[in-house]
Design an enzyme around this catalytic site. Structure first.
Site, mmCIF file in Angstrom:
data_model
loop_
_atom_site.group_PDB
_atom_site.id
_atom_site.type_symbol
_atom_site.label_atom_id
_atom_site.label_comp_id
_atom_site.label_asym_id
_atom_site.label_seq_id
_atom_site.Cartn_x
_atom_site.Cartn_y
_atom_site.Cartn_z
ATOM 1 N N LYS A 53 70.200 15.385 -2.050
ATOM 2 C CA LYS A 53 71.498 14.700 -2.003
ATOM 3 C C LYS A 53 71.304 13.202 -2.263
ATOM 4 O O LYS A 53 72.050 12.587 -3.034
ATOM 5 C CB LYS A 53 72.183 14.942 -0.646
ATOM 6 C CG LYS A 53 72.702 16.373 -0.524
ATOM 7 C CD LYS A 53 73.200 16.739 0.865
ATOM 8 C CE LYS A 53 73.528 18.234 0.909
ATOM 9 N NZ LYS A 53 74.056 18.710 2.193
ATOM 10 N N GLN A 97 73.967 16.846 8.135
ATOM 11 C CA GLN A 97 73.368 18.081 7.631
ATOM 12 C C GLN A 97 73.351 19.146 8.734
ATOM 13 O O GLN A 97 72.985 18.877 9.867
ATOM 14 C CB GLN A 97 71.935 17.792 7.127
ATOM 15 C CG GLN A 97 71.263 18.954 6.424
ATOM 16 C CD GLN A 97 71.961 19.350 5.117
ATOM 17 O OE1 GLN A 97 72.587 18.528 4.451
ATOM 18 N NE2 GLN A 97 71.859 20.609 4.762
ATOM 19 N N ASP A 120 82.161 16.593 3.026
ATOM 20 C CA ASP A 120 81.747 18.002 3.101
ATOM 21 C C ASP A 120 82.963 18.929 3.253
ATOM 22 O O ASP A 120 82.863 20.132 3.050
ATOM 23 C CB ASP A 120 80.839 18.210 4.326
ATOM 24 C CG ASP A 120 79.378 18.412 3.950
ATOM 25 O OD1 ASP A 120 79.112 18.862 2.817
ATOM 26 O OD2 ASP A 120 78.510 18.131 4.801
HETATM 27 N N1 GUN Z 1 73.895 23.135 5.485
HETATM 28 C C1 GUN Z 1 73.958 24.087 4.534
HETATM 29 N N2 GUN Z 1 74.860 23.763 3.586
HETATM 30 C C2 GUN Z 1 75.387 22.573 3.960
HETATM 31 C C3 GUN Z 1 76.366 21.726 3.384
HETATM 32 O O1 GUN Z 1 76.962 21.993 2.329
HETATM 33 N N3 GUN Z 1 76.629 20.585 4.074
HETATM 34 C C4 GUN Z 1 76.007 20.261 5.234
HETATM 35 N N4 GUN Z 1 76.351 19.129 5.835
HETATM 36 N N5 GUN Z 1 75.108 21.041 5.792
HETATM 37 C C5 GUN Z 1 74.790 22.183 5.149
#
Ligand code: GUN
Length: 291
Positions: A53, A97, A120
């Site tokens: 990311k 996350q 998100d």
């Molecule tokens: N864990 C697995 N997929 C995601 C996601 O798209 N965003 C976040 N914040 N955590 C995750």
């Protein structure tokens, strides 16, 4: 018949170059897009996702801030950081996350993120807005799937769509997006009695359960569009160590009309949509400031 491959990597590159142009235009107006990423603990998969990311941001001209906390951090420490980032006008997106260690109440954390910075799309208000077809930040993976269906010219109105998986991150928002787009949607999950009965009716099948090669060719309607959201690391057999999806690619390929590969399918689109949401948030901030 052999299915057409929907190339997520190529689409992601194309969309990311448009995002980079929007980010550069914002920076020129004095509003450089900025994403803050919080990681608690050192789960290996989460660490890789967070690194990707941050790298994705750099390449698109988006500033990124990364905050790492030890696995045993007190939730108040993370909540205080979220309050600080919410109040910081130079930050446009905030992402925690998942999963979080057990001392955390996940919904409490997600709801501590400002709705306007929830790139998100996991805040209950954004989830509610999506369910009502109102403007909202849309969760990145299902949003990426919709972009892939659109770019592949897949008709959605009146289509039979089957989603395998009911997670908050993929399955449920995927079902809402397909419903909003006019598809007739069935959501299957681990308790579904006869999975193949449902999947064989699907014009569009989205697999998001995290079970390696669960979906096989005999479960597919000829000509169906098959979207594989799974990313599983095989632990045994001749392919041990390799990545594979929830779809058994080799047996589905001769039956389906179109299919996404793993890797190189949905994966690259997920971060792309995160970058787009961050730029959208920054564009809104610039408009509010009259820039
Ligand atoms: N864990 C697995 N997929 C995601 C996601 O798209 N965003 C976040 N914040 N955590 C995750």
């Amino acid at each position: 018949m052999t299915a057409r491959i929907i190339d997520g990597k190529a689409l992601a590159e194309q969309v990311r170059s448009q995002i980079a142009q929007r980010a550069a235009a914002l920076a020129a107006r004095g509003e450089q897009p900025c994403l803050a990423v919080l990681l608690v603990g050192a789960d290996p998969a989460s660490t890789v996702y967070v690194r990707n990311k941050v790298t994705g941001c750099e390449k698109a001209g988006i500033r990124s801030l990364r905050f790492d906390f030890p696995a045993n951090v007190a939730p108040e420490v993370v909540m205080a950081k979220l309050a600080e980032l919410n109040a910081d006008p130079t930050v446009h997106g905030i992402l925690v996350q998942l999963p979080l260690p057990p001392q955390f109440n996940e919904s409490e954390v997600l709801e501590a993120i400002s709705v306007d910075k929830d790139v998100d799309g996991f805040h209950a208000e954004n989830v509610g807005r999506l369910s009502q077809s109102r403007e909202a930040f849309i969760p990145c993976t299902p949003h990426g799937v919709m972009k892939m269906l659109e770019s592949a010219g897949v008709p959605l109105v009146g289509a039979e769509a089957v989603v395998i998986g009911r997670s908050n991150i993929v399955g449920k928002p995927m079902a809402m997006l397909l419903t909003n787009a006019g598809a007739t949607v069935t959501v299957c999950h681990s308790k579904t009695r006869d999975l193949a009965f449902h999947t064989r009716r699907a014009d569009i099948l989205v697999a998001a359960v995290g079970k390696p090669r669960l979906v096989t060719g005999d479960m597919i309607k000829p000509g169906a569009v098959v979207i594989d959201v799974g990313i599983n690391r095989l632990t045994d057999g001749p392919d041990a160590g390799k990545l594979c999806g929830d779809v058994d690619f080799d047996s589905v390929l001769p039956v389906a009309g179109a299919i996404t590969p793993v890797p190189g399918g949905v994966g690259p689109m997920t971060i792309t949509m995160l970058l787009e949401n961050t730029v959208i948030s920054a564009e809104r901030a610039a408009r509010r400031k009259g820039l």
